[in-house]
Motif scaffolding. Structure first.
Motif, PDB file in Angstrom:
ATOM      1  N   GLY A 131      28.252 -28.681  36.319  1.00 31.23           N
ATOM      2  CA  GLY A 131      27.658 -28.915  35.004  1.00 31.23           C
ATOM      3  C   GLY A 131      28.465 -29.997  34.309  1.00 31.23           C
ATOM      4  O   GLY A 131      29.669 -29.851  34.133  1.00 31.23           O
TER       5      GLY A 131
ATOM      6  N   ASP B  36      28.982 -32.319  31.002  1.00 30.41           N
ATOM      7  CA  ASP B  36      28.618 -32.465  29.590  1.00 30.41           C
ATOM      8  C   ASP B  36      28.664 -33.926  29.189  1.00 30.41           C
ATOM      9  O   ASP B  36      29.698 -34.586  29.300  1.00 30.41           O
TER      10      ASP B  36
ATOM     11  N   ASP C 189      33.727 -31.915  32.663  1.00 33.55           N
ATOM     12  CA  ASP C 189      33.065 -31.443  33.868  1.00 33.55           C
ATOM     13  C   ASP C 189      33.259 -29.935  33.955  1.00 33.55           C
ATOM     14  O   ASP C 189      34.282 -29.418  33.529  1.00 33.55           O
ATOM     15  N   ASN C 190      32.267 -29.247  34.513  1.00 35.17           N
ATOM     16  CA  ASN C 190      32.390 -27.806  34.732  1.00 35.17           C
ATOM     17  C   ASN C 190      32.112 -27.522  36.193  1.00 35.17           C
ATOM     18  O   ASN C 190      30.974 -27.587  36.639  1.00 35.17           O
TER      19      ASN C 190
ATOM     20  N   PRO D 121      29.274 -23.000  35.735  1.00 35.42           N
ATOM     21  CA  PRO D 121      28.716 -23.396  34.444  1.00 35.42           C
ATOM     22  C   PRO D 121      27.457 -22.582  34.149  1.00 35.42           C
ATOM     23  O   PRO D 121      26.647 -22.364  35.037  1.00 35.42           O
ATOM     24  N   SER D 122      27.323 -22.091  32.924  1.00 31.80           N
ATOM     25  CA  SER D 122      26.116 -21.340  32.607  1.00 31.80           C
ATOM     26  C   SER D 122      25.250 -22.139  31.663  1.00 31.80           C
ATOM     27  O   SER D 122      25.591 -23.246  31.263  1.00 31.80           O
TER      28      SER D 122
ATOM     29  N   VAL E 127      21.892 -22.713  32.375  1.00 33.60           N
ATOM     30  CA  VAL E 127      20.715 -23.268  33.040  1.00 33.60           C
ATOM     31  C   VAL E 127      19.472 -22.433  32.734  1.00 33.60           C
ATOM     32  O   VAL E 127      18.352 -22.943  32.719  1.00 33.60           O
TER      33      VAL E 127
ATOM     34  N   ARG F  26      23.808 -31.068  29.001  1.00 37.92           N
ATOM     35  CA  ARG F  26      24.477 -30.559  30.202  1.00 37.92           C
ATOM     36  C   ARG F  26      23.463 -30.444  31.346  1.00 37.92           C
ATOM     37  O   ARG F  26      22.704 -29.483  31.398  1.00 37.92           O
TER      38      ARG F  26
ATOM     39  N   TYR G  88      22.615 -29.904  35.439  1.00 37.62           N
ATOM     40  CA  TYR G  88      23.213 -29.061  36.475  1.00 37.62           C
ATOM     41  C   TYR G  88      22.981 -29.689  37.841  1.00 37.62           C
ATOM     42  O   TYR G  88      21.850 -29.691  38.337  1.00 37.62           O
ATOM     43  N   CYS G  89      24.010 -30.221  38.429  1.00 32.38           N
ATOM     44  CA  CYS G  89      23.891 -30.916  39.702  1.00 32.38           C
ATOM     45  C   CYS G  89      24.218 -29.941  40.842  1.00 32.38           C
ATOM     46  O   CYS G  89      25.226 -29.247  40.792  1.00 32.38           O
TER      47      CYS G  89
ATOM     48  N   GLY H  39      17.974 -30.766  31.748  1.00 31.31           N
ATOM     49  CA  GLY H  39      19.272 -30.152  31.534  1.00 31.31           C
ATOM     50  C   GLY H  39      19.198 -29.338  30.259  1.00 31.31           C
ATOM     51  O   GLY H  39      18.117 -29.110  29.712  1.00 31.31           O
TER      52      GLY H  39
END
Lengths: 469, 267
Positions: free
Chosen positions: A140, A142, A156-157, A161-162, A164, A425, A427-428, A440
């Motif tokens: 995730g 930002d 970066d997370n 990362p929550s 989603v 954010r 989500y990759c 995102g």
């Protein structure tokens, strides 16, 4: 300070928002209030009331939903997508490296102590390479915007990362309430996310897995602020949601208890922290984990996503070196820029920071959620002085950045529509392939003038559109 | 020297347990100072789990026991041929960066009198001399007294107490070495201790000396490990380096009984 307004540029409507102007003008106040109430009731009914990762606050509080979508053109997104994927690739290359030979450190591009003495560095997995060499399967990132073509990565997370589920639910909500908008505009769908997530998790099945991998989501339990998201994703993917006590180690494998007897588990998408995963390897007092899990993991019997130890890549002090990672591992120039950052651990940087506190944002290296930070321009003299003492007491615990002029998007407020600051954010997903759904989580600072988008500090969420070509 | 080892650990549960899972570091390290002639690990009712050599070079072996059981025995027997390398760990394959051993843990936190003790190394001629100075200082500061401390006693607490066992000596040495920027780790193993059977399960510290690599220091016996020592595994502290870490699914209490015999035999 002037801010880039994503919809209006000197009274002209920017092209991505053209399809929304008539919609906005055609919405009388009464209808708006009614729709907003409808949305809130829906969110409440489905129970989506958790705080975004690590933000704390009241777990049962509803995060406000703003109906005004945030829009990117196809080409704007194209650049973001390339930048995000590049970053996710470099972060994973970094993790493989620092748990292997540590070439980037030997080359003198990142200081050794920053990595090896980092709390998130797990000595227990040094020398172990997870399946496909992937450590962070859901990255995730930002991102904030300051101009038509200016995007900066805030952080970066790489762990879990929550948020989603907000991306997916916000879209669902908008399609339900305003179906016409989705006929009139060509909006790229985000509903492929759970399929892509499942594909990603299955693609990193362990060496010893036979046949179709069995995937589970490991949650700390219903008292966790993101429990809703854990069960939501498990439902969408059609996989079991389990707690530590539902899993056990027998011989070389991990099993889950089911009504039909034990079933072998191949991939664990864990939403609990490293420290709690296995009392035989990490914190001995953990009740949330699975005893013996790490031995099974390290001998190739199960995959854990994100891999234990992934957190060392998203530390705020390590963040400043991500552009260096991109150059070092990929031989490319970063597509997305970092925010210039001063590390108070360095004497020159510290001096600059202390001299310019009223203009800077100062953050704790390990903090999150907008707590323990100073937003210089929005603080009183007293607040700044108090913070100065905190920095002086433990300089290496702080970094500082310029106050960014975050972009605004139109947002529904009491008086109608007004600009409010936003971030993004995406989500990759990283497995055998790198995938990114077009969208995102857009967070919006609902208080006028506020730059803090965290839900614990008065932030809300919006649907994020990426227009098709 | 040929050392014969017999190490028995017996867990008794007052209520039958539904299952036990253990993680072992019970296999002698591969290095120039020791060679395994034969080695056998038995766990009563146990199923072998995953096995691997970790980044620190330790052989880690998982075990699980299906319940219900009231008692579990872990028996380790074998013969190891050793020779004296003056404490220097040579020919040991490992990949963890030495800087990772500069981190403190809850058990080795630099608190209380540790910082003062650490300053004794200031002005030492070189790294090796500093390590010897620190090791002697730890021996002097803490008398060997079995029962004076517990498993969870921290380095600072043991120093304050002035009494402890090999675990405390090793913890204190790790803490003061790290305070001087010397990478340090806790090592568990066996010791041939003539006339002192309770010392057969032993622990010491390894400190990193550029040019030499990892060098063992045993403040409890005021020496560097020699042919009387068998090295099993290492970690940042006793918890990480424990030869057996286990977890039982039970509600009752557990009683632990350990006997270790190390004998020197004719080749």
């Amino acid at each position: 300070m002037t801010h880039f307004n994503e919809m209006f540029e000197s009274d002209q409507v920017r092209s991505p928002y053209a399809g929304l102007q008539a919609w906005m003008n055609g919405m009388p106040a009464a209808l708006r209030v009614q729709k907003q109430a409808e949305a809130e009731a829906l969110f409440r009914r489905i129970g989506i009331t958790f705080a975004v990762y690590g933000e704390g606050g009241d777990p049962d509080r509803l995060i406000p939903f703003d109906m005004f979508p945030r829009v990117f053109t196809h080409s704007e997104w194209g650049k973001l997508e390339r930048g995000i994927k590049q970053r996710a690739k470099a972060l994973n290359a970094f993790l493989t490296d620092v748990y292997g030979r540590g070439e980037i450190i030997r080359a003198g591009r990142i200081p050794a102590n920053l990595v090896y003495q980092n709390e998130a560095y797990e000595r227990a997995v040094a020398g172990f390479v997870p399946p496909k060499g992937v450590y962070s399967h859901i990255v995730g990132i930002d991102i904030v915007r300051t101009g038509p073509t200016d995007f900066f990565v805030l952080e970066d997370n790489c762990r879990t990362p929550s948020g989603v589920s907000y991306m997916l639910e916000s879209r669902e909500m908008m399609m339900r309430m305003f179906p016409d908008l989705f006929r009139e505009n060509r909006i790229a769908p985000v509903d492929g996310y759970h399929e892509a997530l499942r594909r990603t998790l299955m693609s990193v099945a362990p060496q010893k897995c036979q046949g179709d991998p069995t995937v589970v989501i490991l949650t700390p339990g219903h008292f966790n602020s993101a429990y809703y998201e854990h069960s939501f994703l498990a439902d969408l993917m059609g996989v079991e949601l389990v707690e530590g006590a539902d899993l056990f180690v027998d011989g070389e494998y991990v099993y889950m208890r089911t009504t039909e007897g034990p079933k072998r588990v191949d991939v664990i998408y864990r939403r609990i922290d490293d420290a709690f995963l296995d009392p035989l390897c990490f914190r001995p007092d953990s009740m949330l984990g699975v005893p013996g899990l790490m031995d099974v993991y390290r001998s190739g019997g199960v995959s854990i996503c994100s891999a234990p130890g992934a957190g060392v890549a998203d530390d705020k002090a390590v963040y400043t070196y991500v552009p260096e990672m991109i150059r070092f591992y990929l031989g490319e120039e970063p597509i997305l820029q970092n925010v210039p950052t001063w590390k108070c651990a360095g004497t020159d940087d510290l001096k600059y920071v202390l001299e310019n506190l009223p203009e800077l944002v100062v953050k704790e290296v390990h903090g999150s959620g907008g707590y323990g930070m100073l937003v210089g321009p929005k603080s009183t003299k007293d607040e700044i002085e108090t913070f100065r003492h905190k920095i002086l007491k433990d300089p290496s615990n702080y970094i500082a950045q310029p106050t960014l002029s975050l972009s605004t998007t139109p947002t529904f407020v009491e008086e109608g529509v007004a600009p409010r600051h936003v971030d993004l954010r995406p989500y990759c997903l990283v497995g055998e392939r790198i995938e990114l759904v077009p969208g995102g989580l857009t967070r919006v600072a609902l208080r006028e003038g506020s730059l803090v988008v965290n839900s614990s500090q008065g932030g809300g969420v919006k649907d994020t559109w990426v227009l098709a070509e | 020297m040929l050392l014969l080892i017999d190490h028995l650990t017996r867990y008794r549960y007052d209520v039958p347990v539904r299952g036990v899972v253990q993680s072992h570091r019970l296999t002698p390290s591969l290095h120039d100072g020791q060679e395994v002639i034969d080695w056998q690990i038995e766990v009563s009712g146990g199923v072998m789990g995953g096995s691997f050599r970790d980044g620190a070079g330790d052989v880690v072996q998982g075990w699980s026991v299906k319940g219900p059981v009231r008692e579990i025995e872990v028996r380790v027997r074998g013969r190891v041929a050793t020779n004296d390398t003056a404490g220097v760990l040579r020919g040991h394959r490992e990949s963890v960066a030495v800087e990772a051993y500069l981190r403190e843990t809850q058990l080795t936190e630099l608190a209380g009198g540790l910082a003062t003790l650490a300053r004794l190394a200031e002005g030492a001629e070189n790294r090796l001399a500093a390590c010897h100075l620190l090791s002697s200082a730890v021996s002097e500061a803490v008398a060997y007294t079995p029962g004076a401390t517990q498993m969870h006693t921290t380095a600072a607490e043991a120093l304050e107490e002035g009494e402890g066992v090999c675990q405390d000596h090793a913890h204190i040495l790790c803490a003061v070495a790290r305070a001087n920027g010397v990478p340090a780790r806790y090592v568990s193993g066996y010791l041939l201790a003539e006339g002192a059977a309770h010392q057969a399960a032993h622990a010491w510290a390894e400190l990193f000396v550029p040019g030499l690599g990892w060098v063992g220091f045993d403040p409890a016996n005021e020496c560097c490990p020699d042919a009387r020592y068998v090295r099993l595994g290492s970690g940042l502290d006793a918890r990480e380096a424990a030869p057996i870490r286990g977890s039982a699914r039970s509600t009752g209490a557990e009683t632990l009984d350990v006997t270790v015999a190390v004998l020197a035999t004719q080749q």
